[in-house]
Design an enzyme around this catalytic site. Structure first.
Site, PDB file in Angstrom:
ATOM      1  N   GLY A  47      44.596  55.745  86.778  1.00 32.70           N
ATOM      2  CA  GLY A  47      45.408  56.869  86.366  1.00 32.70           C
ATOM      3  C   GLY A  47      46.438  56.456  85.325  1.00 32.70           C
ATOM      4  O   GLY A  47      46.718  55.274  85.136  1.00 32.70           O
ATOM      5  N   CYS A  48      47.000  57.465  84.662  1.00 29.54           N
ATOM      6  CA  CYS A  48      47.922  57.214  83.560  1.00 29.54           C
ATOM      7  C   CYS A  48      49.255  56.670  84.067  1.00 29.54           C
ATOM      8  O   CYS A  48      49.720  55.618  83.596  1.00 29.54           O
ATOM      9  CB  CYS A  48      48.126  58.479  82.755  1.00 29.54           C
ATOM     10  SG  CYS A  48      48.521  59.932  83.735  1.00 29.54           S
ATOM     11  N   TYR A  49      49.857  57.369  85.015  1.00 32.73           N
ATOM     12  CA  TYR A  49      51.111  56.879  85.581  1.00 32.73           C
ATOM     13  C   TYR A  49      50.913  55.482  86.164  1.00 32.73           C
ATOM     14  O   TYR A  49      51.782  54.610  86.072  1.00 32.73           O
ATOM     15  CB  TYR A  49      51.573  57.797  86.712  1.00 32.73           C
ATOM     16  CG  TYR A  49      52.266  59.063  86.298  1.00 32.73           C
ATOM     17  CD1 TYR A  49      53.387  59.035  85.469  1.00 32.73           C
ATOM     18  CD2 TYR A  49      51.834  60.301  86.754  1.00 32.73           C
ATOM     19  CE1 TYR A  49      54.043  60.203  85.123  1.00 32.73           C
ATOM     20  CE2 TYR A  49      52.492  61.472  86.410  1.00 32.73           C
ATOM     21  CZ  TYR A  49      53.596  61.421  85.588  1.00 32.73           C
ATOM     22  OH  TYR A  49      54.257  62.578  85.247  1.00 32.73           O
ATOM     23  N   THR A  50      49.756  55.318  86.787  1.00 31.17           N
ATOM     24  CA  THR A  50      49.444  54.093  87.485  1.00 31.17           C
ATOM     25  C   THR A  50      49.440  52.886  86.548  1.00 31.17           C
ATOM     26  O   THR A  50      50.074  51.861  86.823  1.00 31.17           O
ATOM     27  CB  THR A  50      48.043  54.244  88.108  1.00 31.17           C
ATOM     28  OG1 THR A  50      47.919  55.543  88.634  1.00 31.17           O
ATOM     29  CG2 THR A  50      47.828  53.230  89.166  1.00 31.17           C
TER      30      THR A  50
END
Lengths: 345, 345, 345, 345
Positions: free
Chosen positions: B149-152
């Site tokens: 994921g992007c935030y991840t």
């Protein structure tokens, strides 16, 4: 009518003060000064005010101010404020200072964070920290108000109820704050040009921003012990708005309902504070208004509370709160001229 | 030439994959599917690609994919991915899944955070978490990649070096992340309309965002103990970009130089990781690129380190890293087709 | 490899040239100059290029350029270009000038619109107007290219087919053009600060903008008679993009199909020109690309055609077209390094 | 106090009406209806109004309206307005309709441009076109106001003085207008999502936009002959603001001073019209206000005048002018509650 002067009238905090006052039913602008634009009409610099406020800008002139003004808003850079305020004080006008110069109880804190001697510690002692919801009774009788910073207002009001209730650990308080670009003022610095700011965001001055010291002063007062906080400001691509996300470890098994009660009790009867239940603030709900919206969420897994608070940095974070201070000082209805809701659009 | 298929090609992660692949020197798009737009040219839906990629969109068709593709990018909503991936796996194509479905080592974690059974735990076991800089050697031989994921990506990479070096307390880790609006995907939800988003910002899903579980999985692996984090996502008014501000208490008297060395050593030789000295990241430095920029500041007063990391959520946070994974899986130069710098403007 | 120099490398047109060239398969940047930042790495000024292009900026140095460069892009303010170009010419390098200095067939036109003598009329005569689709054959053999202005490219290409076909009245041609803020360049002028530009738009320099003269020169050439146009530029709050809306009275009962045919025939085989049928251009379809999108609508009531054309002002309107010119001059595939589609997101 | 109802209160024009009225010293909102949100507090839908206006939304209810309201603002989609207005009229309340339904002198024009029969032509005859500066005396005694469109107000007011003075050719009038995104209303249409709108602009509905017919109706009235105009609307990435650039050929050798005199005379004494000398309007000067700013430039080369006019589409272009109409109809000071200057910031 209260006769008001504005010094530094063409900066962003200054012009917002003028804009608000020009719509205030019981105040009128009788004097406006600008070093850069003296001699011009204010509406030549800010054509949005053409026909609404066409006062001619002057140099700072104490004699004139003494004659024409009951109150003066000083929207000057820090440092410049404390040069002019002693004369204003001697002239007998009430002073609401939007700079950082008169926000401290202890000149040493000022000197540490601003890196310069304060020069007029006696007046500093007479000044009151103008966070209206926390210091209303002192403001009533004050002659000099140190109007709080924008980040500061948004952060203190998010944490004060929790510290007051001893609900959170006084260590490990973290404030992650995001500001719109008007917070940088009216500036030709390349960093704030449209092409450098839009579609961009960044943190800055990590661990060193001056507003940290204001936050710590006020939270310590409330907690009755020294509070130190991590404060990280960020620049985001919008004009008006501060959103602060505050983290604190809970001292017990508080639920969302418990926390709501703490906030609701603390801010009972406060028109400008809207405590949200099961909702989080958005900056466009407060933009253009004097409201602060506060939401929160208990993270049961981590026994931590996260508080989200939003204000308009130019309004509740500067000019609006300054007018709120004026209303209190002059015995007006505190909402007078600033009761309106946010723009939303 | 590597023959690539893209499923969910008209969502934002899908079309960014198509855009990147259409400029890749050794890959070509041989199949593209879209439930909504099947039968149309992709360039009728995204006219920016007219003349560049005019492939006709199909329904998902395993037989065709088997014949035409060496690798398939599944840019589908979570849930939808795991319905189609078993057939793709049986068809013998390599799979890079951009949804959340194949990112977990433990199906129970998936089921807890996604609130649904996983359905194909066997394939989940075969999948590799595609954070390239941390799992490169496993990716080389993987058949299924759970693309992070992007935030991840932005959060894990900011904290991994510190946990690896045992430099920080494993409690009290806080990640305050801000995302551009493309993170919400191509949606008609009113919340993401221009007038509701521009000049606005807000926190959301405090303490409950699914990416928390990915972050915790990977940080725990590195730390060798269970790590729990506060993760707060925010929506800010820009298109591309994530900025994560991470807070952790230091285990000793680390200086900025010490921390720099920890990051520089950990990411030695990594083209896509730029560790900044005496500077902080800005999202427009990484927008449109596969880079992650990482800066930091030690707060000596509080014995705490604040790490600021920035990526493009669509690129390193989705499609770009997916192509990086493809490059690794097929033995290409890892930078191939994605070596470019950020847009800046 | 073509060895390229860029003068004025840290302005917006300059850095976009650097960004494009750093991704070009058969060109490399061997020299970059910046008066303001000489001595620094270009990636210290534009950190998006860190690791991608880390060349150290120099002062302009003809001897070095002569040795190191086959071609030089001069992205200097007008006036500054013509001071350095004679020496570059004598040094035997090919010159692509992004300023207004070498765009005119007649020095008198330059002098009228720029209010200064031209100083090197002999070189002006050798220069070729680098609007690639209109002057490709002359560009092939040129030593000096006057790379067209951004408004100019977008406007000329919208009207050239109609004038060439004698389909419109040569009087009453009106071009209403809207530009993103990068068009103003990298500037500290308050007018282009974020807070003054965002949520704002305005017309400027009505009837007096210099690009008018370029438009008239080229349209007159095509029409075979003197063409004068109303040209009104506007500033709108986005970074990249020009949208020109052009109005002309039709010389007969043309239908939308007729007009489509005129455009399609005129631009037959042109990769970078996308003539739209039953659709209108949007700037995000061309942003980050060298494409121009052209749509139109016949207003039967008024016997008038309205043409809408869109480019990226920094790309097809400056740096991208400059590289297209380089490709032509050096016999490369014209699309080399600039074939990509627009960003869209 | 004037008791006001708002139908369609949760659309953008509706909520702006509510926002303005909630700050009006002699009006109060006594009824608000919303089909979508009936039963909810208006401040649950628009939390910016929490504490400011917490009225509960109803379904449309004629009996209640008759009892509670002196005036009703109908901020409904066209078509919906004319279904409810006959009953409101029979109930004896004053009606200010913000849709297109009651803006026409001739039902045939409505039917041609809206592609549907008008259904209540008798009431249409009783309605007055509420462009206050042009129809003030009729508005005073009107029972139904057709409140003008946003593009319309901005365009008509830019051209009326010139046509009235016979200063321009009545052929070849071109209006190129640019609007902020609130003009599209509160919509979930993908075209108006943040990611599709920001950093983008486009023309739309060339030669076919309905506001053309309103513009032509009013300009024809003033000119005393049939006026047809080219009108091209554009979408630009900001919330509030319309900028119209109008082109007309001059009937003689007019100077800038002559044109200024024509505008200044025509709008003499009009508080809300600011005619600019040697300056051009910017939308942020009028945003949030009821002002229209008008600037212009004579192009002597072409004997043409270019007029630039700016309004806030939600304010003077919708809700503000609606309140201005109310003020006129009820004999209040026309500026009451809407005298404020623009936001600027």
């Amino acid at each position: 009518m209260i006769r008001a002067g504005v010094l530094g009238a063409t900066g962003y905090a200054g012009i917002e003060t003028v804009r608000i006052l020009s719509n205030h039913p019981t105040a009128e602008i009788t004097f406006a000064a600008s070093k850069t634009y003296a001699g011009k009409k204010i509406s030549d610099v800010y054509p949005n005010l053409k026909g609404v406020c066409d006062i001619v800008l002057s140099e700072v002139d104490i004699a004139q101010i003494k004659e024409k003004c009951d109150v003066v808003f000083t929207a000057l850079p820090h440092g410049a404020s404390k040069e002019v305020i002693p004369s204003l004080y001697d002239a007998g006008v009430k002073i609401i200072d939007l700079s950082g110069d008169f926000r401290y109880n202890d000149e040493k804190v000022y000197e540490k964070w601003y890196g310069a001697p304060h020069d007029c510690p006696k007046l500093l002692k007479k000044s009151v920290y103008g966070l209206c919801e926390l210091h209303r009774s002192e403001i009533k009788n004050a002659d000099i108000i140190g109007n709080p910073g924008c980040y500061t207002t948004c952060s203190i009001m998010a944490l004060a109820p929790l510290l007051n209730a001893k609900a959170v650990d006084t260590k490990n308080i973290i404030i992650d704050a995001k500001s719109g670009v008007t917070g940088a003022g009216r500036t030709t610095n390349l960093d704030y040009s449209f092409c450098e700011c839009t579609e961009n965001m960044r943190a800055y001055k990590i661990a060193t921003h001056r507003h940290t010291s204001e936050i710590e002063q006020e939270l310590s007062l409330i907690a009755g012990e020294e509070i130190l906080v991590s404060f990280t400001p960020h620049l985001v691509p919008l004009k008006r708005g501060i959103l602060a996300t505050s983290y604190a470890n809970l001292n017990g098994d508080y639920t969302d309902d418990d926390i709501y009660k703490i906030f609701a009790d603390f801010y009972k009867g406060e028109y400008f504070v809207r405590v949200l239940k099961d909702a989080l603030p958005e900056t466009n709900h407060v933009a253009g208004s004097n409201f602060i919206d506060i939401g929160f969420k208990v993270d049961k897994r981590l026994k931590r509370v996260v508080v989200s608070s939003a204000i308009d940095n130019l309004f509740k974070g500067a000019a609006g709160q300054a007018v709120q201070n004026m209303n209190i000082m002059f015995g007006l209805d505190e909402k007078c001229g600033i009761a309106n809701g946010g723009f939303y659009l």
